[in-house]
Design a protein around this motif. Structure first.
Motif, PDB file in Angstrom:
ATOM      1  N   GLU A 211       0.846  -1.189   0.000  1.00 34.27           N
ATOM      2  CA  GLU A 211       0.000   0.000   0.000  1.00 34.27           C
ATOM      3  C   GLU A 211       0.880   1.237   0.000  1.00 34.27           C
ATOM      4  O   GLU A 211       1.999   1.228   0.525  1.00 34.27           O
ATOM      5  CB  GLU A 211      -0.959   0.020   1.188  1.00 34.27           C
ATOM      6  CG  GLU A 211      -0.290   0.043   2.542  1.00 34.27           C
ATOM      7  CD  GLU A 211      -1.296   0.080   3.685  1.00 34.27           C
ATOM      8  OE1 GLU A 211      -2.504   0.213   3.407  1.00 34.27           O
ATOM      9  OE2 GLU A 211      -0.872  -0.006   4.846  1.00 34.27           O
ATOM     10  N   ASP A 213       1.050   5.488   0.634  1.00 30.94           N
ATOM     11  CA  ASP A 213       0.465   6.697   1.203  1.00 30.94           C
ATOM     12  C   ASP A 213       0.538   7.783   0.122  1.00 30.94           C
ATOM     13  O   ASP A 213       1.627   8.216  -0.269  1.00 30.94           O
ATOM     14  CB  ASP A 213       1.253   7.114   2.449  1.00 30.94           C
ATOM     15  CG  ASP A 213       0.646   8.303   3.168  1.00 30.94           C
ATOM     16  OD1 ASP A 213      -0.195   9.006   2.560  1.00 30.94           O
ATOM     17  OD2 ASP A 213       1.016   8.555   4.331  1.00 30.94           O
ATOM     18  N   ARG A 358      -7.713   6.069   5.320  1.00 29.12           N
ATOM     19  CA  ARG A 358      -7.709   5.021   6.342  1.00 29.12           C
ATOM     20  C   ARG A 358      -6.774   5.419   7.485  1.00 29.12           C
ATOM     21  O   ARG A 358      -5.806   6.171   7.281  1.00 29.12           O
ATOM     22  CB  ARG A 358      -7.214   3.684   5.755  1.00 29.12           C
ATOM     23  CG  ARG A 358      -8.078   3.131   4.656  1.00 29.12           C
ATOM     24  CD  ARG A 358      -7.780   1.647   4.431  1.00 29.12           C
ATOM     25  NE  ARG A 358      -6.394   1.397   4.042  1.00 29.12           N
ATOM     26  CZ  ARG A 358      -5.948   1.413   2.782  1.00 29.12           C
ATOM     27  NH1 ARG A 358      -6.784   1.678   1.800  1.00 29.12           N
ATOM     28  NH2 ARG A 358      -4.689   1.170   2.523  1.00 29.12           N
ATOM     29  N   VAL A 360      -3.693   5.058   9.710  1.00 25.48           N
ATOM     30  CA  VAL A 360      -2.393   4.397   9.607  1.00 25.48           C
ATOM     31  C   VAL A 360      -1.469   4.960  10.678  1.00 25.48           C
ATOM     32  O   VAL A 360      -1.677   6.063  11.196  1.00 25.48           O
ATOM     33  CB  VAL A 360      -1.754   4.604   8.211  1.00 25.48           C
ATOM     34  CG1 VAL A 360      -2.554   3.894   7.136  1.00 25.48           C
ATOM     35  CG2 VAL A 360      -1.603   6.081   7.890  1.00 25.48           C
ATOM     36  N   GLU A 361      -0.445   4.189  10.968  1.00 24.98           N
ATOM     37  CA  GLU A 361       0.546   4.616  11.971  1.00 24.98           C
ATOM     38  C   GLU A 361       1.603   5.478  11.301  1.00 24.98           C
ATOM     39  O   GLU A 361       2.208   5.080  10.298  1.00 24.98           O
ATOM     40  CB  GLU A 361       1.185   3.395  12.614  1.00 24.98           C
ATOM     41  CG  GLU A 361       2.162   3.724  13.737  1.00 24.98           C
ATOM     42  CD  GLU A 361       3.583   3.967  13.207  1.00 24.98           C
ATOM     43  OE1 GLU A 361       4.304   4.770  13.821  1.00 24.98           O
ATOM     44  OE2 GLU A 361       3.942   3.361  12.181  1.00 24.98           O
ATOM     45  N   ARG A 369      -4.912   8.922   6.554  1.00 21.65           N
ATOM     46  CA  ARG A 369      -4.155   9.238   5.346  1.00 21.65           C
ATOM     47  C   ARG A 369      -4.864   8.673   4.105  1.00 21.65           C
ATOM     48  O   ARG A 369      -5.543   7.633   4.180  1.00 21.65           O
ATOM     49  CB  ARG A 369      -2.747   8.638   5.431  1.00 21.65           C
ATOM     50  CG  ARG A 369      -1.840   9.251   6.500  1.00 21.65           C
ATOM     51  CD  ARG A 369      -1.467  10.674   6.122  1.00 21.65           C
ATOM     52  NE  ARG A 369      -0.524  11.271   7.057  1.00 21.65           N
ATOM     53  CZ  ARG A 369       0.802  11.314   6.854  1.00 21.65           C
ATOM     54  NH1 ARG A 369       1.334  10.768   5.759  1.00 21.65           N
ATOM     55  NH2 ARG A 369       1.586  11.881   7.747  1.00 21.65           N
ATOM     56  N   MET A 371      -4.846   6.408   1.234  1.00 19.86           N
ATOM     57  CA  MET A 371      -4.044   5.221   0.958  1.00 19.86           C
ATOM     58  C   MET A 371      -4.551   4.506  -0.307  1.00 19.86           C
ATOM     59  O   MET A 371      -5.740   4.522  -0.613  1.00 19.86           O
ATOM     60  CB  MET A 371      -4.098   4.244   2.139  1.00 19.86           C
ATOM     61  CG  MET A 371      -3.707   4.851   3.483  1.00 19.86           C
ATOM     62  SD  MET A 371      -1.966   5.372   3.534  1.00 19.86           S
ATOM     63  CE  MET A 371      -1.138   3.792   3.430  1.00 19.86           C
TER      64      MET A 371
END
Length: 409
Positions: A211, A213, A358, A360-361, A369, A371
């Motif tokens: 995935e 960003d 979604r 995200v860390e 962010r 994605m």
């Protein structure tokens, strides 16, 4: 008199189907004028008349399969329209006088009643195969012309030679037309189906996912799109970023840009990137040539031009051949994740998907962010898992740092 023949389009194309007659019998035709559209496995071709005159005979109907070199129409010198009787029964005309073997050129009619019937060549062929008397077929056409659909609907009938008829007719389930609509697959759709099946059966295809960003790409595009358009006249989209990232990753992992030929691996030292385009007839994959030598604007212009040609049915064989890798974007239709099938003899294809926000860390914090899932389908016979994962990771890293792409282009 001039015969209109199916031209040679490419070595791999030996036949096509009549898609549409632009002119009808009796129409005036100018030299070089487009008179019929031919559908082939790869492209639609416009066939022109080499002579000026009047279209007096049409020897193949829309939907008929025709071979390269086959005469499909006749144009005769003259200024006025052809007589009405000729126009009323275009397929009844005898073969062109110039044909060396007119008896062989015209299909034999299965008419045991002795009554002359107006019918398309395809209908006559099917009637011969099924042993049907054309005079017994009830045509839908108000002018009385028997088409292939009429023959198919008529079923089987006895013929003059009983031994030619099957001992027992095949049981065909009745179709409730109110519940089922039946349509014949176009030549292009048949080819797409055949080739996709061949790829699935002849390769060791696997798909790996990652995935990306899209925050930085979207921010850069938002900041620069107006300036980009003013300086280049081109719109800055996402495809140029992905194409540039793919080219850089292919240079790092050359086996993804390769293909198998027998017991040999051919490593391509060029970067001709196919871009999948959806049309009404099905998916086509025109090719952006030498993508490694093009800047962002040139890539955007190439993709826009090819997409327009695809929608207008103007793609040529040169636009579709020779790609080394393909990018397909299912995200434009809302796809979140997919496993794309490789194109032809290529060893890999990158699938783009919808951009979705979604959690995200990021640096130990949870952020929302934009994605996108990426999918790389590849031929495991020549590409190992390490290279496939590395390729996709490189694409991801470059897209998340798009300034690197701009600097390197």
């Amino acid at each position: 008199m001039a015969e209109i023949k199916v031209p040679e389009l490419a070595e791999s194309i030996t036949e096509g189907s009549i898609a549409q007659w632009v002119k009808k019998v009796g129409d005036r035709v100018e030299k070089g004028e487009f008179i019929v559209e031919l559908e082939t496995d790869k492209v639609n071709a416009e066939i022109i008349s080499e002579e000026a005159g009047v279209l007096t005979q049409i020897l193949a109907e829309e939907g008929d399969t025709v071979l390269v070199g086959q005469v499909i129409a006749v144009v005769e010198a003259g200024e006025g329209a052809a007589p009405a009787p000729v126009a009323a029964a275009p397929v009844e005309a005898a073969p062109a006088p110039a044909a060396p073997a007119p008896v062989a050129a015209a299909p034999v009619v299965v008419e045991t009643s002795g009554e002359r019937v107006i019918a398309s060549p395809a209908a006559r062929k099917l009637a011969r195969e099924k042993g049907i008397d054309l005079a017994a077929v009830s045509p839908v056409d108000p002018q009385g012309r028997v088409r292939v659909q009429d023959v198919a609907a008529h079923g089987t009938a006895p013929v003059a030679a009983p031994q030619a008829a099957p001992a027992a007719p095949k049981a065909v389930a009745a179709v409730d037309e109110s519940r089922v609509t039946i349509e014949k697959m176009s030549r292009r759709r048949q080819t797409i189906a055949k080739r996709l099946l061949e790829v699935k059966q002849s390769t060791a295809m696997l798909t790996t996912f990652n995935e990306v960003d899209m925050t930085n790409v979207m921010a850069l595009r938002s900041r620069k799109k107006d300036q980009f358009f003013e300086s280049t006249g081109s719109k800055l989209g996402f495809m140029s970023f992905f194409t540039k990232a793919v080219v850089a990753a292919l240079k790092k992992y050359p086996y993804v840009n390769a293909q198998i030929s027998g017991d040999e691996i051919h490593l391509n030292n060029f970067f001709d990137i196919g871009v999948a385009v959806s049309t009404e007839e099905g998916l086509v994959v025109p090719v952006v040539r030498d993508a490694d030598r093009k800047n962002f604007a040139e890539i955007e212009d190439s993709i826009a031009d090819l997409a327009k040609k695809a929608r207008d049915k103007k793609l040529g064989l040169a636009d579709l051949s020779g790609g080394s890798f393909t990018i397909t974007n299912g995200g434009v239709f809302g796809s979140l994740m997919s496993t794309p099938i490789m194109n032809g003899t290529q060893a890999g294809i990158l699938g783009m998907h919808s951009i979705k926000k979604r959690p995200v860390e990021v640096n130990g914090e949870v952020e929302i962010r934009p994605m996108m899932y990426l999918a790389l389908s590849y031929d495991h016979r020549i590409i190992d898992g390490k290279d496939s994962v590395g390729f996709l990771k490189t694409v991801k890293e470059l897209l998340e740092n798009p300034e690197d792409l701009l600097l390197n282009s």
